[in-house]
Design a protein around this motif. Sequence first.
Motif, short mmCIF file in Angstrom:
data_model
loop_
_atom_site.label_atom_id
_atom_site.label_comp_id
_atom_site.label_asym_id
_atom_site.label_seq_id
_atom_site.Cartn_x
_atom_site.Cartn_y
_atom_site.Cartn_z
N PHE A 28 36.51 -23.73 -4.82
CA PHE A 28 36.52 -24.45 -6.10
C PHE A 28 37.21 -23.86 -7.22
N GLY A 29 38.01 -22.88 -6.90
CA GLY A 29 38.81 -22.36 -8.00
C GLY A 29 38.62 -20.75 -8.02
N ASN A 30 37.35 -20.31 -7.54
CA ASN A 30 37.09 -18.91 -7.60
C ASN A 30 36.87 -18.10 -6.28
N GLY A 31 37.61 -18.77 -5.25
CA GLY A 31 37.20 -18.17 -3.94
C GLY A 31 36.17 -19.01 -3.16
N PRO A 32 36.00 -19.30 -2.03
CA PRO A 32 34.84 -19.32 -0.88
C PRO A 32 33.82 -18.72 -1.12
N LYS A 33 32.52 -19.13 -1.16
CA LYS A 33 31.37 -18.29 -1.36
C LYS A 33 30.31 -18.68 -0.30
N VAL A 34 29.43 -17.85 0.21
CA VAL A 34 28.32 -17.97 1.00
C VAL A 34 27.25 -17.07 0.44
N GLY A 35 25.89 -17.42 0.88
CA GLY A 35 25.07 -16.46 0.43
C GLY A 35 24.79 -15.52 1.64
N GLY A 36 24.02 -14.30 1.34
CA GLY A 36 23.82 -13.23 2.18
C GLY A 36 22.22 -12.86 2.15
N GLY A 37 22.15 -12.03 3.16
CA GLY A 37 20.83 -11.40 3.21
C GLY A 37 19.57 -12.22 3.91
N SER A 38 18.90 -11.60 4.73
CA SER A 38 17.87 -12.22 5.54
C SER A 38 16.62 -11.09 5.72
N TRP A 39 16.12 -11.21 7.06
CA TRP A 39 14.86 -10.18 6.98
C TRP A 39 15.33 -8.67 7.39
N THR A 40 14.38 -7.71 6.43
CA THR A 40 15.00 -6.56 6.68
C THR A 40 13.96 -5.64 6.71
N TRP A 41 14.17 -4.21 7.19
CA TRP A 41 13.02 -3.18 7.54
C TRP A 41 13.17 -2.23 6.56
N GLY A 42 11.89 -1.81 6.05
CA GLY A 42 11.77 -0.63 5.21
C GLY A 42 10.47 -0.07 5.51
N TYR A 43 10.06 0.96 4.54
CA TYR A 43 8.68 1.77 4.63
C TYR A 43 8.02 1.86 3.22
N SER A 44 6.91 1.77 3.32
CA SER A 44 6.18 1.86 1.90
C SER A 44 6.09 3.18 1.30
N THR A 45 5.89 3.38 -0.01
CA THR A 45 5.60 4.67 -0.62
C THR A 45 4.26 5.23 -0.30
N GLY A 46 3.41 4.27 0.20
CA GLY A 46 2.04 5.06 0.43
C GLY A 46 2.05 5.41 1.89
N CYS A 47 2.83 5.49 2.71
CA CYS A 47 3.06 6.03 4.02
C CYS A 47 2.48 7.43 4.16
N ALA A 48 1.66 7.66 4.71
CA ALA A 48 1.13 8.95 5.07
C ALA A 48 2.03 10.10 5.86
N SER A 49 2.94 9.26 6.46
CA SER A 49 3.92 10.18 7.28
C SER A 49 5.37 9.37 7.16
N PRO A 50 5.93 9.75 5.90
CA PRO A 50 7.13 9.18 5.74
C PRO A 50 8.30 9.72 6.71
N GLU A 51 7.93 10.68 7.10
CA GLU A 51 9.12 11.37 8.18
C GLU A 51 8.92 10.68 9.47
N GLY A 52 7.83 10.09 9.86
CA GLY A 52 7.43 9.13 10.90
C GLY A 52 8.30 7.97 10.97
N ALA A 53 8.01 7.42 9.74
CA ALA A 53 8.58 6.01 9.55
C ALA A 53 10.14 6.27 9.34
N LEU A 54 10.68 7.20 8.87
CA LEU A 54 12.11 7.12 8.95
C LEU A 54 12.77 7.43 10.39
N ASP A 55 11.80 8.25 11.22
CA ASP A 55 12.25 8.54 12.37
C ASP A 55 12.48 6.97 13.35
N TYR A 56 11.20 6.37 13.16
CA TYR A 56 11.28 4.92 13.76
C TYR A 56 12.43 4.21 13.19
#
Length: 433
Positions: A303-331
Amino acid sequence: MLKRTARLLATTFVAASLTLSVTACSKGGATSTQAASGGTQTLTLWTHNAGNKGELAAIQSVVDDYNASQTAYKVDLQAFPQDSYNQSVVAAAAAKKLPCILDIDQPNVANWAWAGYLAPIEGMDDILSKYLPSTVAKWNGKTYAYGYYDVSLTWVTRESILKKYGIRVPTIDQPWTGEEFASALAKVKASGDFTYPADLATGWTGEWWPYGYSPFLQSFGGDLINRTDFTSAEGVLNGDAAVKWGEWFQGLAKDGMISKKSSADPTADFINGKTAFLWNGSWTAVPVREKVKDVVFAPPVDFGNGPKVGGGSWTWGYSTGCASPEGALDYLKFAAQDKYVAKVAKDTNNIPTTDAAAAMVPGFEPGGENDVFRQYSKKFTVMRPETPGYPFLATAFTKGAQDILNGADVKKTLDQMVADIDDNQKANNFFQQ
């Protein structure tokens, strides 16, 4: 899976996320539901896939492989119904009982990171550099989550329709211009062959509205918020470009080009010949191909500024309260392998996030019948604004866009949207990162 994906976008968690955006200003932390047993630490993992057998089985296979690969950690998968998932996360965060690992709908990542629920992912830059940018969720300069797949918007039509009405077949390098598309709609409407020339799935609700319709706004040259500092929507959501978008959007319904409220199944209406053009997602490819042999999945209109579509769906992360952040990152590192990206993307019929995984998924390999969606995602994606205020912003845009479609004064409606969004951004100090 495809019906679920459509529902994912059409039925969002805006209400739950909006509550979070209002109440999370205390930036409270969360605690883990881990347990230790015999030297092996248990990492609880939450997913929204309880109602989706295909995706749930794919995630379970990743978990099973990880558990079999080592003995330091055991991941315990717990699945929730999609409709109640966000509410469960918000409640767990308030009670400081978040799991170690969780999936997050990408538009909510910034809000949850700002609220102190998510920890930044470190040490995965090399791995995630190979991912589609739209599948890596960032906020305030840090990565908080990654996803196995994305989807892309597309115009669905038929070769026979384009040929009959003398409409050019668009390509990724030469999409339709706004003028061409207007001419195409006018030709189809004049024929009287269809109930409506186009279907924008206006009967859907929630996140579909900002996901599906803000790309039009952005192609006109407007946006949902000023992305330089995310403090205000002034000028981008109510400026001249945005007004032109609003007048165009309203005109589609006023001129009988679309229904103000389409049916719950726009894909079926297209297949049954009620509409000539369908604005929908790549998830619609499987059912359409089963019935329509000359289908065309066209790129978004410029429409004048280039074609556009949305992005982003379900993602994975880990919580700040995780007692084993190294384990979460390993997974998370283990689970990010191309073979798992391919597994999940294949079982959900979605766009694999890496080139290597795409080569493993039939149809998504270079030149495959679904590769076009991956190319649209690569070339045309504009992320929904990565600000903690997005849930409110999405709600404000949805209400305003619905009002505009139903005949409200375009400029006044846009001005009100801006005022509401700006007030929310300032009240919560979202831009003070």
